[in-house]
Enzyme design. Structure first.
Site, mmCIF file in Angstrom:
data_model
loop_
_atom_site.group_PDB
_atom_site.id
_atom_site.type_symbol
_atom_site.label_atom_id
_atom_site.label_comp_id
_atom_site.label_asym_id
_atom_site.label_seq_id
_atom_site.Cartn_x
_atom_site.Cartn_y
_atom_site.Cartn_z
ATOM 1 N N HIS A 1 0.827 -1.202 0.000
ATOM 2 C CA HIS A 1 0.000 0.000 0.000
ATOM 3 C C HIS A 1 0.863 1.254 0.000
ATOM 4 O O HIS A 1 1.287 1.719 1.056
ATOM 5 C CB HIS A 1 -0.900 -0.007 1.235
ATOM 6 C CG HIS A 1 -1.771 -1.223 1.326
ATOM 7 N ND1 HIS A 1 -1.284 -2.460 1.720
ATOM 8 C CD2 HIS A 1 -3.088 -1.400 1.053
ATOM 9 C CE1 HIS A 1 -2.279 -3.337 1.689
ATOM 10 N NE2 HIS A 1 -3.376 -2.729 1.292
ATOM 11 N N HIS B 1 -4.236 3.243 -3.279
ATOM 12 C CA HIS B 1 -4.400 2.677 -1.933
ATOM 13 C C HIS B 1 -3.580 1.397 -1.765
ATOM 14 O O HIS B 1 -2.783 1.292 -0.834
ATOM 15 C CB HIS B 1 -5.874 2.378 -1.640
ATOM 16 C CG HIS B 1 -6.055 1.434 -0.491
ATOM 17 N ND1 HIS B 1 -6.158 1.854 0.809
ATOM 18 C CD2 HIS B 1 -6.077 0.071 -0.447
ATOM 19 C CE1 HIS B 1 -6.265 0.803 1.606
ATOM 20 N NE2 HIS B 1 -6.218 -0.294 0.867
ATOM 21 N N GLU C 1 -17.449 -4.663 24.758
ATOM 22 C CA GLU C 1 -16.619 -5.872 24.839
ATOM 23 C C GLU C 1 -15.373 -5.762 23.953
ATOM 24 O O GLU C 1 -14.257 -6.088 24.369
ATOM 25 C CB GLU C 1 -17.435 -7.110 24.431
ATOM 26 C CG GLU C 1 -18.563 -7.460 25.402
ATOM 27 C CD GLU C 1 -19.837 -6.658 25.159
ATOM 28 O OE1 GLU C 1 -19.888 -5.896 24.172
ATOM 29 O OE2 GLU C 1 -20.786 -6.793 25.963
ATOM 30 N N HIS D 1 -28.032 -16.429 25.179
ATOM 31 C CA HIS D 1 -26.976 -16.249 26.171
ATOM 32 C C HIS D 1 -26.177 -17.518 26.434
ATOM 33 O O HIS D 1 -25.204 -17.495 27.175
ATOM 34 C CB HIS D 1 -27.578 -15.748 27.487
ATOM 35 C CG HIS D 1 -27.918 -14.287 27.466
ATOM 36 N ND1 HIS D 1 -28.699 -13.732 26.475
ATOM 37 C CD2 HIS D 1 -27.566 -13.263 28.295
ATOM 38 C CE1 HIS D 1 -28.817 -12.427 26.707
ATOM 39 N NE2 HIS D 1 -28.130 -12.124 27.801
HETATM 40 C C1 LIG Z 1 -11.373 -4.761 9.978
HETATM 41 C C2 LIG Z 1 -10.844 -4.591 8.589
HETATM 42 N N1 LIG Z 1 -11.678 -4.581 7.561
HETATM 43 C C3 LIG Z 1 -11.219 -4.470 6.305
HETATM 44 C C4 LIG Z 1 -9.885 -4.366 6.067
HETATM 45 C C5 LIG Z 1 -9.368 -4.273 4.640
HETATM 46 N N2 LIG Z 1 -8.901 -2.899 4.369
HETATM 47 C C6 LIG Z 1 -7.611 -2.574 4.450
HETATM 48 S S1 LIG Z 1 -7.335 -0.948 4.173
HETATM 49 C C7 LIG Z 1 -8.972 -0.665 3.903
HETATM 50 C C8 LIG Z 1 -9.470 0.714 3.554
HETATM 51 C C9 LIG Z 1 -9.067 1.644 4.584
HETATM 52 O O1 LIG Z 1 -9.328 2.940 4.214
HETATM 53 P P1 LIG Z 1 -8.483 4.063 4.905
HETATM 54 O O2 LIG Z 1 -8.361 3.787 6.324
HETATM 55 O O3 LIG Z 1 -9.104 5.359 4.513
HETATM 56 O O4 LIG Z 1 -7.047 3.898 4.270
HETATM 57 P P2 LIG Z 1 -6.468 4.618 2.962
HETATM 58 O O5 LIG Z 1 -7.134 3.988 1.785
HETATM 59 O O6 LIG Z 1 -6.783 6.054 3.077
HETATM 60 O O7 LIG Z 1 -5.020 4.316 3.011
HETATM 61 C C10 LIG Z 1 -9.699 -1.837 4.045
HETATM 62 C C11 LIG Z 1 -11.165 -1.915 3.865
HETATM 63 C C12 LIG Z 1 -9.022 -4.377 7.169
HETATM 64 N N3 LIG Z 1 -7.708 -4.298 7.045
HETATM 65 N N4 LIG Z 1 -9.514 -4.461 8.426
#
Ligand SMILES: Cc1ncc(C[n+]2csc(CCOP(=O)(O)OP(=O)(O)O)c2C)c(N)n1
Ligand SMILES: [Mg+2]
Length: 662
Positions: free
Chosen positions: A34, A265, A410, A472
């Protein structure tokens, strides 16, 4: 400007360019990763590491360092670049060249067990920020006990749109705002881009208003204007509330045609774009080549807190409680936790209590003797039995307390406990109902992955909770948690096992433990000490008549197993009863121990009030497995045990039949 010893002047822009170029080149070489986030946040990170963050690459474990959490873990190249440039021993340039390859500490996402300087493992969005809340709690708590001279640091977070969008964010910032964790500062990479595209596709939330409503100080800056970034950080430092700084950035900044778009990204920029970016950044060097003057300038940046650390070391050496503080920070337990004397008392005077109550009883001496233990519950204190006399509440007015009212959060609680454990100096334990472990399951998994000593007190562990019914009543939970690597799942059967399991959980400094505990009373089955739970399973009741069967049971079903055995022994059928408080510990024993306990020439039977899935490993496919492969039901516990066939009267005849005795 930073001026190096050789007299070259290196601008902030050039410092930040080093991050940008390393990031795009490493992602390109790996053909995965990334580049967008590290390139977009390079300027903000440069200001943080150059002017603000307290750290010393020569002493990564310095107890009073600021904690830096890259919650947007997909942007891992940002932290790898920073650690290398500021002078940490690792990663080397070669490590970075091998980004995302087997054996490189520069893994896909930052991992705390791979590199010094990486405080927590991030990647599951939102959890880094939520762990930072725990770090900030641990800091204030230790400050309350050891004073400014030894504990006086901050927790800085870089988080993306995703970290702020996750539901966990609500729990985490609510807790931080409530506890007034003013030393926590979040730098939000406000680039308005996520994987699918513009954030406007999926959200219209006023994030600043939400943070302000939970008691946070909020501000914004131009994330590419060094002076403005610095101004916003100074404001955050001055404010006594936790701070959110919206850093308006352009994702992939420096990639001339792709910046600002979701295409940067999570994909390599490509050779052509990288060549153009080099032109724009005025960067003439080959991939993974850094000019000496720039390296020197970054190394100098990395020495900024060296004298501050030196002064701190001097104070530590002079402090009468310095040795105690150091022992606590490395996680040492006192030689005597008080558990042995407590167990002796139980042996002298057996108690019939629920294991949740037995847990509270064990916690009495443990919390008295181990000041590092900090308890809590997600609003089920009276049910989880997690509060003891020694643990007064930790509040915004008194951080010295050792009990946290986490509220109905939680996931927030579990993530905070990870942060507390990884901060060091505290051993967190927290409770909820076992069935709600699903709400925080990924944080439990992250405890295990990160080697965090977090102890989960999960009560109401079966249909034995009774009338609350199937919503539960956990059925699949105990077995499914056994599948998580490096998680020790304990299901003790009585007071003695509960005490032993607590001691074992505390001694397990390299990972989390779960204590699955009953709501209902259980008799004390053990009449000897010996820490028998340490091997995971042991012979609780040996056969008297010639042995025909072995019954393995856990927790509340051990009592049933003993009753089944008594019925069969009365008919001259010899039966061993094996109690198995920890499946993983038993599996870790050598074959001789396992085979002696579970011989293959007799009928093997399991009883556990949960799914039978998996028990074939213990009973063999020809064995018998008694459990519950459906949801539970609402009724008193005894009625349910009978309804689901988990009584001695119903099980004994089936074993008899299987043995050919009709
Ligand atoms: C809980 C979770 N869901 C989905 C992902 C997959 N994922 C990685 S980065 C991302 C997008 C994140 O967007 P942002 O925080 O705005 O990062 P940017 O694209 O700006 O670098 C996703 C959905 C993940 N790593 N963790
Ligand atoms: Mg984003």
């Amino acid at each position: 400007m930073s001026t190096t010893e050789t007299g070259h002047s290196i601008s902030e822009t050039q410092l930040a360019s080093a991050i940008r170029v390393l990031s795009m080149d490493a992602v390109q070489a790996a053909n995965s990763g990334h580049p967008g986030m590290p390139m977009g946040m390079a300027d903000v990170a440069t200001v943080l590491f150059r002017d603000v963050l307290k750290y010393d690459p020569a002493a990564p474990r310095w107890a009073d360092r600021d904690r830096f959490v890259l919650s947007a873990g997909h942007g891992s190249m940002l932290i790898y670049a920073l650690l290398h440039l500021t002078g940490y021993a690792r990663p080397t340039l070669d490590d970075i060249r091998n980004f995302r390859q087997l054996g490189s500490p520069c893994a896909g996402h930052p991992e705390n067990f791979e590199l010094e300087g990486i405080e927590v493992t991030t990647g599951p969005l939102g959890q880094g920020l939520a762990m930072a809340v725990g770090m900030a709690i641990a800091e204030r708590h230790l400050n309350a006990h050891y004073g400014d001279a030894l504990v006086d640091h901050r927790t800085w977070v870089i988080a993306g749109d995703g970290c702020l969008m996750e539901g966990l964010n609500h729990e985490a910032i609510g807790l931080a705002g409530h506890l007034g964790l003013g030393r926590m500062n979040v730098l939000w990479d406000d680039n308005r881009i996520t994987i699918d595209g513009d954030t406007s596709m999926s959200t219209s939330e006023d994030i600043m208003a939400r943070y302000a409503a939970t008691g946070w100080h909020v501000s914004a800056c131009d994330g590419h204007d060094f002076a403005d970034i610095r101004r916003a950080m100074d404001e955050a430092l001055a404010d006594d509330r936790p701070s959110l700084i919206a850093c308006r950035t352009v994702i992939g900044k420096g990639a001339p045609t792709k910046q600002g778009s979701h295409s940067v990204h999570g994909s390599p920029l490509g050779a052509e774009e990288i060549a153009l970016a080099r032109l724009g950044l005025d960067w003439t060097h080959a991939p993974f080549e850094l000019p000496d003057a720039l390296v020197a300038a970054w190394r100098e940046v990395g020495t900024r807190s060296r004298s501050v650390r030196g002064d701190w070391e001097t104070r530590l050496a002079a402090n009468p409680r310095g040795a105690e503080f150091t022992a606590r920070m490395v996680g040492e337990l006192p030689a005597d936790t008080g558990i042995a004397a407590y167990i002796d008392g139980l042996l002298a005077k057996p108690q019939t209590v629920a294991t949740r109550k037995a847990s509270e009883m064990a916690l009495g001496p443990l919390t008295e003797n181990i000041p590092a233990m900090i308890g809590g519950s997600a609003d089920l204190t009276g049910s989880n039995n997690t509060k003891t006399k020694s643990t007064g509440p930790l509040t915004s007015d008194d951080y010295s307390g050792r009990y946290i009212y986490y509220g109905i959060r939680e996931f927030g609680m579990a993530a905070a406990m990870n942060g507390m454990a990884l901060h060091g100096g505290v051993i967190p334990f927290g409770g909820t109902f076992l069935v709600f472990s699903d709400y925080c399951r990924n944080a439990i998994r992250m405890s295990a992955l990160q080697h965090a000593r977090v102890i989960y007190v999960l009560t109401h562990d079966s249909i034995g909770l009774g009338e609350d019914g199937p919503t539960h009543q956990p059925v699949e939970h105990v077995m499914s948690m056994r599948m998580i690597p490096n998680l020790d799942v304990f299901r003790p059967c009585d007071t003695i096992e509960t005490a032993e399991c607590w001691q074992l959980a505390l001694e397990n400094a390299n990972g989390p433990s779960v204590l699955a505990l009953t709501r209902q009373n259980l008799p004390q089955l053990r009449s000897e000490g010996g820490m028998l739970s340490a091997k995971g399973a042991y012979l609780l009741r040996p056969a008297i008549a010639p042995r025909k069967a072995v019954i393995v049971a856990t927790g509340s079903e051990v009592e049933i197993a003993v009753n089944v055995r008594d019925m069969l022994e009365a008919d001259g059928i010899g039966v061993d009863v094996v109690s198995m408080p920890s499946w993983s510990r038993f599996m870790a024993q050598d074959a001789a121990y396992r085979d002696a306990l579970l011989p293959h020439d007799v009928l093997r039977v399991s009883i556990e009030a949960g799914v039978t899935f998996g028990w074939e490993a213990i009973t063999g496919i020809a064995g018998l497995r008694f459990g519950i492969d459906s949801f539970g039901a609402s009724a008193p516990a005894e009625v349910l045990y009978d309804h689901f066939g988990l009584t001695a009267a119903k099980i004994a005849p089936q074993i008899r039949a299987a043995l050919g005795h009709h």
